[in-house]
Design a protein around this motif. Structure first.
Motif, PDB file in Angstrom:
ATOM      1  N   GLY A 171      -8.706  -5.095   5.865  1.00  0.00           N
ATOM      2  CA  GLY A 171      -9.706  -5.950   5.060  1.00  0.00           C
ATOM      3  C   GLY A 171     -10.980  -5.301   5.152  1.00  0.00           C
ATOM      4  O   GLY A 171     -10.974  -4.288   5.468  1.00  0.00           O
ATOM      5  N   SER A 172     -11.930  -5.939   4.700  1.00  0.00           N
ATOM      6  CA  SER A 172     -13.472  -5.459   4.683  1.00  0.00           C
ATOM      7  C   SER A 172     -13.945  -5.292   5.839  1.00  0.00           C
ATOM      8  O   SER A 172     -13.630  -6.175   7.028  1.00  0.00           O
ATOM      9  CB  SER A 172     -14.290  -6.164   3.799  1.00  0.00           C
ATOM     10  OG  SER A 172     -14.232  -7.585   4.436  1.00  0.00           O
ATOM     11  N   TRP A 185      -5.358  -8.057  -0.317  1.00  0.00           N
ATOM     12  CA  TRP A 185      -4.596  -8.270  -1.673  1.00  0.00           C
ATOM     13  C   TRP A 185      -4.266  -7.006  -2.195  1.00  0.00           C
ATOM     14  O   TRP A 185      -3.578  -6.931  -3.275  1.00  0.00           O
ATOM     15  CB  TRP A 185      -5.657  -9.140  -2.652  1.00  0.00           C
ATOM     16  CG  TRP A 185      -6.816  -8.781  -2.721  1.00  0.00           C
ATOM     17  CD1 TRP A 185      -8.030  -9.250  -2.166  1.00  0.00           C
ATOM     18  CD2 TRP A 185      -7.324  -7.611  -3.404  1.00  0.00           C
ATOM     19  NE1 TRP A 185      -8.920  -8.413  -2.535  1.00  0.00           N
ATOM     20  CE2 TRP A 185      -8.616  -7.405  -3.359  1.00  0.00           C
ATOM     21  CE3 TRP A 185      -6.785  -6.655  -4.432  1.00  0.00           C
ATOM     22  CZ2 TRP A 185      -9.521  -6.424  -3.929  1.00  0.00           C
ATOM     23  CZ3 TRP A 185      -7.438  -5.790  -5.078  1.00  0.00           C
ATOM     24  CH2 TRP A 185      -8.859  -5.590  -4.701  1.00  0.00           C
ATOM     25  N   GLU A 210     -18.936   0.400  -0.406  1.00  0.00           N
ATOM     26  CA  GLU A 210     -17.608   0.531  -0.908  1.00  0.00           C
ATOM     27  C   GLU A 210     -17.414   0.241  -2.269  1.00  0.00           C
ATOM     28  O   GLU A 210     -17.556  -0.923  -2.818  1.00  0.00           O
ATOM     29  CB  GLU A 210     -16.441   0.115  -0.088  1.00  0.00           C
ATOM     30  CG  GLU A 210     -15.074   0.364  -0.292  1.00  0.00           C
ATOM     31  CD  GLU A 210     -14.140  -0.239   0.668  1.00  0.00           C
ATOM     32  OE1 GLU A 210     -14.306  -1.119   1.206  1.00  0.00           O
ATOM     33  OE2 GLU A 210     -12.896   0.052   0.670  1.00  0.00           O
ATOM     34  N   CYS A 266      -7.840   1.561  -0.245  1.00  0.00           N
ATOM     35  CA  CYS A 266      -8.964   1.543   0.766  1.00  0.00           C
ATOM     36  C   CYS A 266      -9.243   2.952   1.012  1.00  0.00           C
ATOM     37  O   CYS A 266     -10.453   3.455   1.412  1.00  0.00           O
ATOM     38  CB  CYS A 266      -8.285   1.039   2.204  1.00  0.00           C
ATOM     39  SG  CYS A 266      -6.559   1.742   2.747  1.00  0.00           S
ATOM     40  N   ALA A 271      -3.826  -9.865   6.132  1.00  0.00           N
ATOM     41  CA  ALA A 271      -3.782  -8.745   5.087  1.00  0.00           C
ATOM     42  C   ALA A 271      -4.604  -9.164   3.955  1.00  0.00           C
ATOM     43  O   ALA A 271      -4.919 -10.058   3.661  1.00  0.00           O
ATOM     44  CB  ALA A 271      -2.325  -8.714   4.695  1.00  0.00           C
ATOM     45  N   LEU A 314     -10.215  -1.430   8.346  1.00  0.00           N
ATOM     46  CA  LEU A 314     -11.176  -1.649   7.547  1.00  0.00           C
ATOM     47  C   LEU A 314     -11.329  -0.595   6.466  1.00  0.00           C
ATOM     48  O   LEU A 314     -10.583   0.303   6.012  1.00  0.00           O
ATOM     49  CB  LEU A 314     -12.514  -1.808   8.632  1.00  0.00           C
ATOM     50  CG  LEU A 314     -12.243  -2.586   9.617  1.00  0.00           C
ATOM     51  CD1 LEU A 314     -13.564  -2.600  10.383  1.00  0.00           C
ATOM     52  CD2 LEU A 314     -11.893  -4.110   9.239  1.00  0.00           C
ATOM     53  N   GLY A 315     -12.496  -0.809   5.501  1.00  0.00           N
ATOM     54  CA  GLY A 315     -12.842  -0.051   4.324  1.00  0.00           C
ATOM     55  C   GLY A 315     -14.073   1.090   4.675  1.00  0.00           C
ATOM     56  O   GLY A 315     -14.129   1.638   5.726  1.00  0.00           O
ATOM     57  N   LYS A 321      -0.668 -13.602   7.774  1.00  0.00           N
ATOM     58  CA  LYS A 321      -1.344 -14.654   6.605  1.00  0.00           C
ATOM     59  C   LYS A 321      -1.924 -13.691   5.656  1.00  0.00           C
ATOM     60  O   LYS A 321      -2.670 -12.681   5.671  1.00  0.00           O
ATOM     61  CB  LYS A 321      -2.923 -14.994   7.537  1.00  0.00           C
ATOM     62  CG  LYS A 321      -3.319 -16.304   6.974  1.00  0.00           C
ATOM     63  CD  LYS A 321      -4.404 -16.177   6.043  1.00  0.00           C
ATOM     64  CE  LYS A 321      -5.425 -15.190   5.826  1.00  0.00           C
ATOM     65  NZ  LYS A 321      -5.524 -15.081   4.240  1.00  0.00           N
ATOM     66  N   GLU A 337      -5.773 -14.905   0.192  1.00  0.00           N
ATOM     67  CA  GLU A 337      -5.848 -16.129  -1.063  1.00  0.00           C
ATOM     68  C   GLU A 337      -5.887 -15.489  -2.510  1.00  0.00           C
ATOM     69  O   GLU A 337      -5.924 -16.372  -3.376  1.00  0.00           O
ATOM     70  CB  GLU A 337      -6.964 -16.986  -0.832  1.00  0.00           C
ATOM     71  CG  GLU A 337      -8.479 -16.507  -0.855  1.00  0.00           C
ATOM     72  CD  GLU A 337      -8.757 -15.808   0.574  1.00  0.00           C
ATOM     73  OE1 GLU A 337      -7.759 -15.406   1.414  1.00  0.00           O
ATOM     74  OE2 GLU A 337      -9.788 -15.064   0.521  1.00  0.00           O
TER      75      GLU A 337
END
Ligand code: NAD
Length: 469
Positions: free
Chosen positions: A198-199, A124, A352, A254, A122, A221-222, A148, A151
């Motif tokens: 994510g990206s 943030w 993006e 997103c 995932a 994704l983005g 997961k 960070e």
């Protein structure tokens, strides 16, 4: 429960995975009651710790609007859990499939089965929503789940790990650590399904790693989600809807409208109205608690470089303050910025944005936005404003995107019965509601032969039997 808290890197990560994997193979699929119990525990986890999640997420951002955490994360998840629990019995039931004449009176069924162990990676930006929403679908489908977190969300990750360990056995659901190396090791585990949000850049890496294990992936994704304002649109209605969707979570969404395409002779008027709506909703004081900070210094610097590049290439800005202003920069709050006169060469039109910057570009012919969008990667979302149904349908038919909201932004995401997912560079696969259940399920086709099927009529020696076919 008996889960250890702390790092789940290195061997601990592998050990946890293998334990989960072995149990998923050894035990029968969870019953409806067991799945509903897990969903109820997930609900309690969120309800009991609502304030703590709000505070942890805010600590990670520097400041996160508590109302936005409530709307976009907590309430949305509680609604998802309710919807899933309510419909789960029907989703779990074997599904009837019609049978061709020559196979009657045999019958066809689809048996929904859990895949086994599902991994969830995932980001943030909505850390609770994007860890728990995939888990809802995976648990409902009878799987075990390893999560997961990012960070960049250390406070949130520690809290999720603690609360999941308190409510779930480590073989049902667990949360890994976020220390260096865990993400890469996690993507290499031979999951039965891996869900990545994510990206696009990291999505490619994760898909390649999963491919080595033949692990199927869902990639959320983005990308750059366009907003088309048709000539038939009422700008007074359009402006607050775009302003709200752009500045929610300070643009770190997103499916936020990335840029706007408007008739050339209405760009100035639209910009003025969006600017007015932004000021009305958020004001111009960086201390406003409704306005969220940028997650990290390097993202603040990235947004600044997009603006600097645009200005260096001739763009004009509408901004309450410069991004260098200490009152804003000190709180990592990026001043909402409208960018006029943007061109394709500018970085802001190539990557993006993921922040509170909104380029507004003009078009002359109604087909221009369609060609513009089709010349780029498939977007995750597309927004269209107006009252001309023919113009609307032309855009709907001729563009391909993950999802669409007509005459508003973001709202398609909140529809319980619609699939959420991208297409091409914005993702593959989908989830939410029954779509999530199906994503994490093996729909096993079964043919039940009837004693009255006469297949033996075709056994060899074929001879004239085949000639009669
Ligand atoms: P990111 O790709 O940098 O990181 C996402 C996750 O991938 C993090 O948990 C990170 O630790 C992990 N990761 C990083 N490198 C990895 C590797 N080599 N192997 C395995 N995992 C790895 O994205 P981000 O900055 O956290 O989030 C922002 C992006 O996410 C934006 O592009 C946004 O559009 C996208 N996004 C998409 C959706 C959606 O539903 N489609 C939702 C939210 C965000």
């Amino acid at each position: 429960m008996d889960q250890p808290i702390g790092g789940f890197g290195g061997n601990a990560l592998h050990d946890s995975f293998h334990r989960m994997f072995e149990i998923s193979r050894a035990e029968p699929p969870p019953t409806l009651e067991q799945r509903q119990d897990r969903l109820a525990r997930l609900r309690a986890l969120i309800k009991d710790n609502e304030k703590r999640f709000e505070q942890a997420i805010s600590a990670d951002f520097g400041h996160r609007s508590s109302t936005e955490t409530l709307i976009a994360e907590t309430l949305s998840l509680l609604g998802d859990i309710k919807h899933t629990s309510r419909h789960l019995k029907r989703w779990m039931a074997p599904r009837k499939v019609s049978t061709q004449l020559q196979f009657l009176p045999g019958k066809n069924r689809l048996l929904p089965q859990p895949l086994g162990v599902v991994g969830v990676i995932a980001p943030w930006n909505y850390p609770l929503q994007l860890t728990v929403a995939p888990a809802i679908g995976a648990i409902a489908a009878g799987n075990r789940v390893m999560i997961k977190p990012s960070e960049l969300s250390p406070h949130f990750a520690a809290l999720l790990q603690e609360t999941v360990a308190a409510k779930f056995d480590a073989s049902e659901m667990m949360v890994t650590g976020i220390e260096a190396g865990v993400a890469e090791a996690f993507a290499r585990l031979p999951f039965d399904h891996l869900m990545f949000t994510g990206s696009t850049r990291v999505g490619r890496i994760v898909a390649a790693e999963a491919g080595k294990n033949l692990t199927p992936v869902t990639l959320e994704l983005g990308g750059k989600s366009p907003t088309i304002v048709d000539r038939s649109a009422d700008l007074d209605e359009v402006a607050p809807r775009i302003a709200y969707a752009k500045l929610m979570n300070a643009g770190q969404t997103c499916i936020a409208p990335d840029y706007v395409l408007a008739p050339q002779d209405r760009v100035e008027a639209l910009a003025g109205k969006i600017w007015g709506a932004m000021q009305q909703m958020w004001g111009t004081d960086p201390a406003n608690p409704d306005y969220t900070s940028i997650i990290a210094e390097h993202h603040y610097a990235r947004l600044k470089s997009l603006v600097d590049d645009a200005v260096a290439r001739g763009a004009r800005l509408l901004q309450p303050a410069s991004a260098d202003d200490a009152a804003w920069a000190g709180k990592r709050k990026f001043p909402p910025t409208l960018v006029l006169g943007a061109t394709h060469e500018m970085k802001i039109m190539q990557e993006e944005i993921f922040g509170p910057l909104l380029p507004i570009l003009g078009y002359s012919e109604p087909t221009e936005p369609i060609n513009f969008i089709n010349g780029r990667d498939r977007p995750l979302a597309l927004y269209w404003f107006g009252t001309d149904d023919t113009a609307r349908d032309q855009v709907l038919e001729r563009t391909v995107s993950g999802g669409v909201t007509i005459n508003d932004c973001l709202v398609h995401f909140a529809q319980a019965n619609q699939p959420m997912g991208g297409v091409g560079a914005s993702g593959t696969g989908a989830y939410h509601g029954e779509w999530g259940f199906n994503t994490f399920t093996k729909m096993k086709p079964i043919f039940y032969r009837s004693p009255y099927n006469r297949f033996a009529d075709l056994y060899p020696p074929y001879g004239a039997k085949i000639a009669r076919l």
